[in-house]
Scaffold this motif. Structure first.
Motif, PDB file in Angstrom:
ATOM      1  N   GLY A  50       0.788  -1.230   0.000  1.00  0.00           N
ATOM      2  CA  GLY A  50       0.000   0.000   0.000  1.00  0.00           C
ATOM      3  C   GLY A  50       0.814   1.272   0.000  1.00  0.00           C
ATOM      4  O   GLY A  50       0.265   2.367   0.045  1.00  0.00           O
ATOM      5  N   LEU A  51       2.150   1.132  -0.053  1.00  0.00           N
ATOM      6  CA  LEU A  51       3.007   2.325  -0.029  1.00  0.00           C
ATOM      7  C   LEU A  51       3.392   2.757  -1.434  1.00  0.00           C
ATOM      8  O   LEU A  51       3.544   1.931  -2.339  1.00  0.00           O
ATOM      9  CB  LEU A  51       4.284   2.045   0.770  1.00  0.00           C
ATOM     10  CG  LEU A  51       4.101   1.661   2.246  1.00  0.00           C
ATOM     11  CD1 LEU A  51       5.449   1.395   2.887  1.00  0.00           C
ATOM     12  CD2 LEU A  51       3.343   2.742   3.011  1.00  0.00           C
ATOM     13  N   VAL A  52       3.575   4.073  -1.600  1.00  0.00           N
ATOM     14  CA  VAL A  52       4.149   4.641  -2.818  1.00  0.00           C
ATOM     15  C   VAL A  52       5.525   5.187  -2.448  1.00  0.00           C
ATOM     16  O   VAL A  52       5.647   5.945  -1.483  1.00  0.00           O
ATOM     17  CB  VAL A  52       3.263   5.771  -3.382  1.00  0.00           C
ATOM     18  CG1 VAL A  52       3.931   6.444  -4.573  1.00  0.00           C
ATOM     19  CG2 VAL A  52       1.879   5.238  -3.760  1.00  0.00           C
ATOM     20  N   HIS A  53       6.551   4.779  -3.185  1.00  0.00           N
ATOM     21  CA  HIS A  53       7.904   5.294  -2.948  1.00  0.00           C
ATOM     22  C   HIS A  53       8.281   6.250  -4.081  1.00  0.00           C
ATOM     23  O   HIS A  53       7.976   5.976  -5.247  1.00  0.00           O
ATOM     24  CB  HIS A  53       8.932   4.154  -2.886  1.00  0.00           C
ATOM     25  CG  HIS A  53       8.808   3.299  -1.659  1.00  0.00           C
ATOM     26  ND1 HIS A  53       7.972   2.207  -1.594  1.00  0.00           N
ATOM     27  CD2 HIS A  53       9.415   3.382  -0.451  1.00  0.00           C
ATOM     28  CE1 HIS A  53       8.080   1.645  -0.391  1.00  0.00           C
ATOM     29  NE2 HIS A  53       8.936   2.344   0.324  1.00  0.00           N
ATOM     30  N   ILE A  54       8.921   7.350  -3.709  1.00  0.00           N
ATOM     31  CA  ILE A  54       9.482   8.273  -4.700  1.00  0.00           C
ATOM     32  C   ILE A  54      10.998   8.066  -4.687  1.00  0.00           C
ATOM     33  O   ILE A  54      11.640   8.262  -3.650  1.00  0.00           O
ATOM     34  CB  ILE A  54       9.133   9.739  -4.371  1.00  0.00           C
ATOM     35  CG1 ILE A  54       7.604   9.913  -4.267  1.00  0.00           C
ATOM     36  CG2 ILE A  54       9.710  10.677  -5.433  1.00  0.00           C
ATOM     37  CD1 ILE A  54       7.170  11.330  -3.877  1.00  0.00           C
ATOM     38  N   TRP A  55      11.536   7.639  -5.837  1.00  0.00           N
ATOM     39  CA  TRP A  55      12.953   7.269  -5.924  1.00  0.00           C
ATOM     40  C   TRP A  55      13.758   8.334  -6.652  1.00  0.00           C
ATOM     41  O   TRP A  55      13.337   8.828  -7.697  1.00  0.00           O
ATOM     42  CB  TRP A  55      13.112   5.965  -6.700  1.00  0.00           C
ATOM     43  CG  TRP A  55      12.415   4.795  -6.095  1.00  0.00           C
ATOM     44  CD1 TRP A  55      11.120   4.392  -6.327  1.00  0.00           C
ATOM     45  CD2 TRP A  55      12.948   3.862  -5.153  1.00  0.00           C
ATOM     46  NE1 TRP A  55      10.828   3.278  -5.590  1.00  0.00           N
ATOM     47  CE2 TRP A  55      11.930   2.922  -4.857  1.00  0.00           C
ATOM     48  CE3 TRP A  55      14.201   3.730  -4.528  1.00  0.00           C
ATOM     49  CZ2 TRP A  55      12.126   1.863  -3.974  1.00  0.00           C
ATOM     50  CZ3 TRP A  55      14.389   2.677  -3.654  1.00  0.00           C
ATOM     51  CH2 TRP A  55      13.359   1.754  -3.376  1.00  0.00           C
ATOM     52  N   SER A  56      14.921   8.644  -6.119  1.00  0.00           N
ATOM     53  CA  SER A  56      15.911   9.441  -6.845  1.00  0.00           C
ATOM     54  C   SER A  56      16.721   8.485  -7.707  1.00  0.00           C
ATOM     55  O   SER A  56      17.272   7.507  -7.191  1.00  0.00           O
ATOM     56  CB  SER A  56      16.840  10.142  -5.860  1.00  0.00           C
ATOM     57  OG  SER A  56      18.032  10.519  -6.531  1.00  0.00           O
ATOM     58  N   LEU A  57      16.777   8.759  -9.014  1.00  0.00           N
ATOM     59  CA  LEU A  57      17.584   7.907  -9.890  1.00  0.00           C
ATOM     60  C   LEU A  57      19.052   8.309  -9.830  1.00  0.00           C
ATOM     61  O   LEU A  57      19.901   7.650 -10.409  1.00  0.00           O
ATOM     62  CB  LEU A  57      17.057   7.972 -11.321  1.00  0.00           C
ATOM     63  CG  LEU A  57      15.615   7.478 -11.491  1.00  0.00           C
ATOM     64  CD1 LEU A  57      15.213   7.479 -12.950  1.00  0.00           C
ATOM     65  CD2 LEU A  57      15.430   6.096 -10.882  1.00  0.00           C
ATOM     66  N   GLN A  58      19.326   9.392  -9.102  1.00  0.00           N
ATOM     67  CA  GLN A  58      20.713   9.825  -8.939  1.00  0.00           C
ATOM     68  C   GLN A  58      21.347   9.111  -7.741  1.00  0.00           C
ATOM     69  O   GLN A  58      22.389   8.480  -7.864  1.00  0.00           O
ATOM     70  CB  GLN A  58      20.759  11.343  -8.755  1.00  0.00           C
ATOM     71  CG  GLN A  58      22.174  11.885  -8.856  1.00  0.00           C
ATOM     72  CD  GLN A  58      22.183  13.396  -8.695  1.00  0.00           C
ATOM     73  OE1 GLN A  58      21.315  13.975  -8.060  1.00  0.00           O
ATOM     74  NE2 GLN A  58      23.193  14.033  -9.272  1.00  0.00           N
TER      75      GLN A  58
END
Length: 329
Positions: A50-58
């Motif tokens: 149920g979680l949304v993760h925001i990822w840095s591609l850096q």
């Protein structure tokens, strides 16, 4: 035991890198082009937990975690045309998030009456408005809403004699020449239907698969689409100027089961997410197989392309693989 690649295919590459840390199966991926973190785009993932993760591609790390679905699997993510807002779809709830300046707060939600796994679709209708298609209350219905007002536009219900079952995947679009929105819907009986949303009628329906359609994508410039199902084949179909769908061909797969299918934004290649743990890449015009990406150790649930061509794949093995293939010319 991995079969040798056919001579025409080079040995598959390794992922450019891998994102770990969802601690749960990954069911949704979306590149957030509008948000640049030091000039690098961000990737959004939705998980079974149920979680949304925001990822840095850096840095290759999650920079934020959004928790709005009460432990219900997140099956679809879509940023809105104006950039700083996100739609996330769980089993029974669609959340609208304000991501501007790191606020990461739910500002609105839409209750879903369906309990299936049918992902929604949006169509921009000007700067601040968009149309939303989601599975409806009746098992075979699709609900169309005007957003952000949440005004109901209509409910699309199959003709009395059609028994397509539940909608499984949706794609709203419109031609440059007409303001009338259209909706492509893949159904449980393996058919794909084209709806005229304004008229609330099916313009055309074709039998593409013998199993439920699990994913479809449409190239509106070539008026050509592709769909995958639980069976061992991709279906390619086209749309003529009379709004009639036609099956153009079937492409046999090595193993049955496609969870998701996406055409790259430059319409050169196509990627499929396989139940056989593989991501397969095809030339979009000819459907020639180009690569088999064997990295994941469980079902691949979703694939997504970035505007620059980067490919992401999310799996039941809790990992997200990032690939750089066939650079855009």
């Amino acid at each position: 035991q991995v079969a040798a690649a056919p001579p025409s295919m080079a040995a598959p590459p390794d992922p450019q890198f891998v994102l770990r840390g969802t601690q749960s199966a990954v069911h949704a991926l979306h590149f957030w082009g509008g948000a640049q973190e030091q000039g690098h785009q961000l990737l959004l993932s939705g998980s079974l937990s149920g979680l949304v993760h925001i990822w840095s591609l850096q840095t290759r790390r999650a920079i934020a975690t959004l928790d709005g679905h009460g432990g219900q699997c997140v099956i679809w993510l879509q940023t809105l045309p104006q950039g700083q807002q996100l739609l996330s779809q769980g089993r029974d709830l669609l959340c609208l998030w304000d991501l501007a300046e790191g606020r990461n707060a739910v500002v609105d939600s839409v209750g879903l009456e369906s309990v299936g796994f049918c992902r929604g679709s949006i169509l921009a209708r000007g700067q601040q408005r968009w149309m939303l298609a989601v599975p409806g209350g009746g098992s075979d219905e699709i609900q169309i809403l005007e957003m952000p007002s949440k005004t109901s536009v209509c409910t699309l219900k199959p003709e009395a004699d059609a028994k397509p079952g539940m909608p499984m995947c949706l794609e709203l679009w419109q031609t440059d020449s007409s303001p009338r929105p259209c909706l492509l819907a893949g159904y449980e009986d393996g058919s794909v239907a084209l709806w005229d949303v304004s008229e609330r009628k099916v313009c055309s329906r074709i039998a593409c698969h013998t199993e439920p359609v699990m994913g479809l994508d449409f190239d509106s410039q070539k008026a050509r689409g592709v769909s995958g199902s639980a069976e061992k084949a991709l279906a390619v179909w086209s749309l003529d100027e009379q709004q009639a769908l036609q099956v153009r061909g079937k492409h046999e797969l090595t193993n049955p089961g496609i969870s998701d299918v996406k055409i790259r934004p430059d319409r050169k290649i196509l990627a499929t997410a396989g139940w056989d743990h593989r991501v397969r890449v095809f030339h979009w015009r000819t459907l020639k197989p180009l690569a088999v990406l064997a990295f994941h150790s469980a079902v691949v649930h979703c694939v997504a392309f970035a505007a620059d061509g980067l490919l992401a794949a999310g799996s039941r093995d809790h990992r997200i693989s990032i690939w750089s293939l066939y650079p855009r010319s």
